[in-house]
Scaffold this active site. Structure first.
Site, short mmCIF file in Angstrom:
data_model
loop_
_atom_site.label_atom_id
_atom_site.label_comp_id
_atom_site.label_asym_id
_atom_site.label_seq_id
_atom_site.Cartn_x
_atom_site.Cartn_y
_atom_site.Cartn_z
N LYS A 1 95.38 17.04 60.63
CA LYS A 1 95.15 18.05 59.59
C LYS A 1 94.93 19.47 60.12
CE LYS A 1 93.14 14.89 56.21
NZ LYS A 1 92.12 14.72 55.19
N ASP B 1 91.61 18.20 49.68
CA ASP B 1 90.44 17.36 49.96
C ASP B 1 89.20 17.89 49.24
OD1 ASP B 1 91.74 15.57 51.63
OD2 ASP B 1 91.38 16.77 53.42
#
Ligand code: ATR
Length: 271
Positions: A68, A104
């Site tokens: 990420k 997220d």
């Protein structure tokens, strides 16, 4: 029916075999009758993989651990939210331009808001790593008071400074965790190989607290089992996957996500 016009989407990570994104997104594609498919790809050389996926005209790339942060070096554009968090989890291929963002944080906030009001509440966040950054960003957007607790106090202090949080503590200051109205575990404690381990002792959890674990394998972590036994309001980690996933689906398709179908696909595959 897969044909020459099928749009291909994927999740990249390593390991990636346990991802539930393929089941969740393929169930949603089928429900809406879209000519799209979602696969999982284990990636070793991230730079080469991203270049290849772009050349092969993949239309969307979901990104998971451990890529990420590093993947930010290989995309063309990053939205300001993902820049601030320092991580991306979805890349869209917009006519050959790789554009990246982060869902997220909103997945975590949507999960919490389903069970409690966050605005004005005191929230104890456990952990100060990448996952904590997304959660903390979301909590600040929701105007919560954030106290950060971490095994390594220095990292908590640094994160508190960067995000202008209320307080930073060492993880063993459990009396302060007990004072908060919401407790969130953002560490990997409770996952394999630590199933059966909780990041905090059960006896500090109170029945009037909301307790959220971002760990979703196993579905019922030791931390959440303890919280439930103590009578707390519990938020399961798979909800963050679901609500992050519905946003991803909407970014990928420009259509409203069939959340119920996606939730069923996830729940049918939870361990
Ligand atoms: P992620 O991107 O998943 O958040 P990370 O950036 O490596 O991963 O951060 C891991 C977080 O979990 C850190 O806050 C780490 O605490 P330290 O800063 O002290 O390392 C925390 N963590 C990991 N294992 C832990 C354990 N056994 N007990 C307490 N905290 C732990």
């Amino acid at each position: 029916m897969i044909d020459a016009k099928t749009k291909i989407c994927c999740i990249i990570g390593n390991p990636v075999e346990h991802s539930l994104s393929p089941q969740m997104h393929n169930a949603a594609f089928n429900k809406l009758g879209l000519n799209s498919v979602f696969v999982a790809i284990k990636v070793f050389n991230l730079q080469e993989a991203v270049r290849a996926l772009k050349q092969l005209n993949f239309s969307a790339i979901v990104v998971t651990v451990p890529h990420k942060q590093e993947v930010m070096n290989y995309v063309d554009e990053i939205d300001p939210t993902a820049q601030k968090i320092g991580a991306v989890n979805i890349i869209l291929n917009k006519h050959g331009i790789l554009w990246a963002t982060n869902t997220d944080w909103s997945g975590a906030m949507d999960s919490l808001k389903e069970k409690t009001i966050i605005s004005g509440k005191t929230v104890a966040v456990i952990g100060a790593g990448g996952a904590a950054r997304a959660v903390v960003y979301g909590l600040k957007q929701e105007k919560a008071r954030v106290w950060i607790f971490n095994r390594t106090e220095k990292k908590a202090v640094e994160l508190a400074k960067e995000f202008d949080l209320d307080k930073a503590f060492k993880l063993n200051e459990t009396a302060k965790i007990s004072e908060a109205e919401v407790i969130i575990n953002t560490t990997s404690v409770g996952m394999e190989p630590g199933i059966g381990i909780s990041p905090i002792p059960a006896d500090i959890i109170r029945s009037n607290q909301t307790v959220f674990d971002i760990v979703y394998t196993p579905h019922k972590t030791k931390f959440l089992k303890s919280a439930k036994q103590r009578g707390a309001n519990v938020v399961y980690g798979y909800k963050m996957v679901l609500y992050g996933g519905t946003r991803i689906f909407e970014l990928m398709t420009d259509k409203k996500a069939p959340a119920k179908i996606m939730e069923k696909a996830l729940k049918d595959n939870l361990l």
